[in-house]
Design a protein around this motif. Structure first.
Motif, PDB file in Angstrom:
ATOM      1  N   THR A  98       0.809  -1.213   0.000  1.00  0.00           N
ATOM      2  CA  THR A  98       0.000   0.000   0.000  1.00  0.00           C
ATOM      3  C   THR A  98       0.846   1.270   0.000  1.00  0.00           C
ATOM      4  N   TYR A 119       4.394  -9.391  11.655  1.00  0.00           N
ATOM      5  CA  TYR A 119       3.953  -8.124  11.066  1.00  0.00           C
ATOM      6  C   TYR A 119       5.067  -7.096  11.233  1.00  0.00           C
ATOM      7  N   GLU A 127      -6.314  -3.608   9.609  1.00  0.00           N
ATOM      8  CA  GLU A 127      -7.477  -3.715   8.717  1.00  0.00           C
ATOM      9  C   GLU A 127      -7.303  -2.844   7.477  1.00  0.00           C
ATOM     10  N   ARG A 187      -4.631  -2.444   6.048  1.00  0.00           N
ATOM     11  CA  ARG A 187      -3.564  -3.106   5.282  1.00  0.00           C
ATOM     12  C   ARG A 187      -2.329  -2.221   5.115  1.00  0.00           C
TER      13      ARG A 187
END
Length: 343
Positions: A63, A143, A117, A119
Motif C-alpha cells: 500500500t 507483522y 485492517e 492493510r
C-alpha cells in the motif's frame, strides 16, 4: 454538494488520447513518448485530475502506507519524533496514518487492529507499555513493526530508543558535581522502560559517588507539569531535605520549577534542577533548564528506515538501535560549569 472527481476518462477525452495511453502516462510507464506524457500530465493538472490511489492499491500487494501509533502526539518529544518520521516518509515516497492513543492501552490495541485492517505495510509504535500482549501478537504474525522510544525486555522485535541508563547517569552525576548530595528523582511509572532505565542510571551515579541510594528519594507519578508541581508539594514543601532534583522529562521539570518558585525556593541557589528530552522550550524558561538531550528527529527518521529495510527484505534479523544522549548545561543547575556546555 461535492463535485465528482475528474477521472482518467475525462483526461482522455480532453487530450484526445486513448484511456490506455493516458493510464501509461499517469503511471509513469516507460513505453510512451516523453512529449505525449508531458502533454497528458499538463492537461491532467489543468482539469484537476487526482490519482485514485485506492484503485491502484487494489492491484498491488503493498500500500506504501505506514501506520504510526504514538502515546501522546501533543507531547513535544513525540512531535519531534513525528517530524523525523514524516521527513522519512516523504523522502521514500510513503504515506503515513497517525493514531494518537492518548496514553491509553485500550486505544493502542484498537489502533493496531484498525491499521492492520487498513492493510498498512508496517507499524511504527511509541507504546504506552502497560501491556505487551498485543505487541507479542504482532511478533507472532510476523507483522513488520518497529518500537519507537521504548524497550521491551526479552522480546524479539525491532526497537530504537535512547541510551536511557547513561542519560540518568549524566543528569545525576552533573548534580553531584555541583555539590548536590540530597537528590530527588521525579520519575514516571515503572512500566515505562525510560523510567526504570533512567532510575538505574540515577542509582549507579549515586553509588559511584559513595552516596547511598535511598528509595524514599524516588517519587513516582504521571509525567505532566501538574505532576511535577504536586511532587514538590509532597516532598520539598513537607520538609524533605533536597538540594538537587532530576526530573523524568522537561515537562515535569517545568511544573517542579513553578512549585519551587511559588514556595520561595531559589533555582539553582537553593535547589538545582535537571530535566530530560531537551524540548524546544527548555532554553526559554527561567532559569533556562539543564537537560539531557536526545536525538528525537533522528529517532523518527531512523525508525522509518529500519522498517523500510525490513519491508524491502534487506534485513531479517531483529535490530535494536540505541541512540547516544548528551547533557546540555544551563542555569537551572549551574554552579561550576558554563551555561550551554555539552557533556
Amino acid at each position: 454538494m461535492r463535485k465528482p472527481f475528474i477521472t482518467m476518462a475525462d483526461v482522455a477525452k480532453k487530450s484526445g488520447f486513448s484511456i490506455n495511453t493516458v493510464s501509461r502516462a499517469l503511471n509513469n510507464k516507460p513505453d510512451i513518448r516523453e512529449e505525449t506524457k508531458a502533454r497528458i500530465l499538463q492537461i491532467a493538472q489543468e482539469i484537476g485530475f487526482v490519482k485514485n490511489r485506492s484503485a491502484s492499491l487494489l492491484r498491488s500487494v503493498e500500500t506504501r502506507i505506514i501506520g504510526v501509533i504514538m502515546a501522546d502526539s501533543s507531547n513535544p518529544f513525540y512531535s519531534e519524533v513525528l517530524k523525523g518520521i514524516e521527513w522519512a516518509s516523504r523522502k521514500f515516497d510513503y504515506q503515513i496514518i497517525l493514531v494518537n492513543t492518548e496514553r491509553a492501552t485500550k486505544n493502542e490495541i484498537r489502533a493496531v487492529s484498525l491499521l492492520m485492517e487498513r492493510r498498512v505495510d508496517g507499524l511504527l509504535i511509541g507504546p504506552v507499555q502497560e501491556s505487551r500482549k498485543h505487541i507479542e501478537d504482532l511478533i507472532h504474525r510476523n507483522y513488520p513493526t518497529v518500537i519507537v522510544g521504548r524497550h521491551f525486555d526479552q522480546m524479539e522485535i525491532d526497537e530504537i530508543y535512547s541510551d536511557e541508563i547513561n542519560g540518568g547517569k549524566l543528569a545525576t552525576q552533573h548534580l553531584i558535581d555541583q555539590g548536590c548530595r540530597k537528590i530527588l528523582l521525579l520519575n514516571g511509572y515503572s512500566y515505562k522502560s525510560p523510567s526504570h532505565m533512567r532510575q538505574e542510571g540515577y542509582r549507579q551515579a549515586l553509588e559511584a559517588a559513595g552516596i547511598p541510594y535511598d528509595p524514599s528519594y524516588v517519587h513516582i507519578s504521571d509525567i505532566l507539569p501538574e505532576d511535577g508541581y504536586r511532587a514538590i508539594l509532597h516532598t520539598v514543601c513537607k520538609g524533605m531535605p533536597v538540594d538537587g532534583i532530576f526530573c523524568y522529562n522537561d515537562i515535569v521539570a517545568f511544573g517542579a520549577m513553578q512549585a519551587l518558585k511559588d514556595n520561595h525556593y531559589r533555582i539553582p541557589e537553593d535547589i538545582a534542577i535537571v530535566g530530560y528530552d531537551d524540548i524546544q522550550y527548555s532554553g526559554w524558561v527561567y532559569p533556562p533548564l539543564t537537560t539531557v538531550s536526545i536525538q528525537k528527529h533522528r529517532m523518527g527518521f531512523e525508525a522509518f528506515r529500519m522498517l523500510l529495510n525490513r519491508l524491502q527484505g534487506k534485513r531479517k534479523k531483529t535490530q535494536r538501535k540505541i541512540l547516544p544522549v548528551e547533557l546540555i548545561v544551563r542555569k537551572s543547575s549551574l554552579h561550576l560549569q558554563k551555561e550551554g556546555q555539552r557533556v
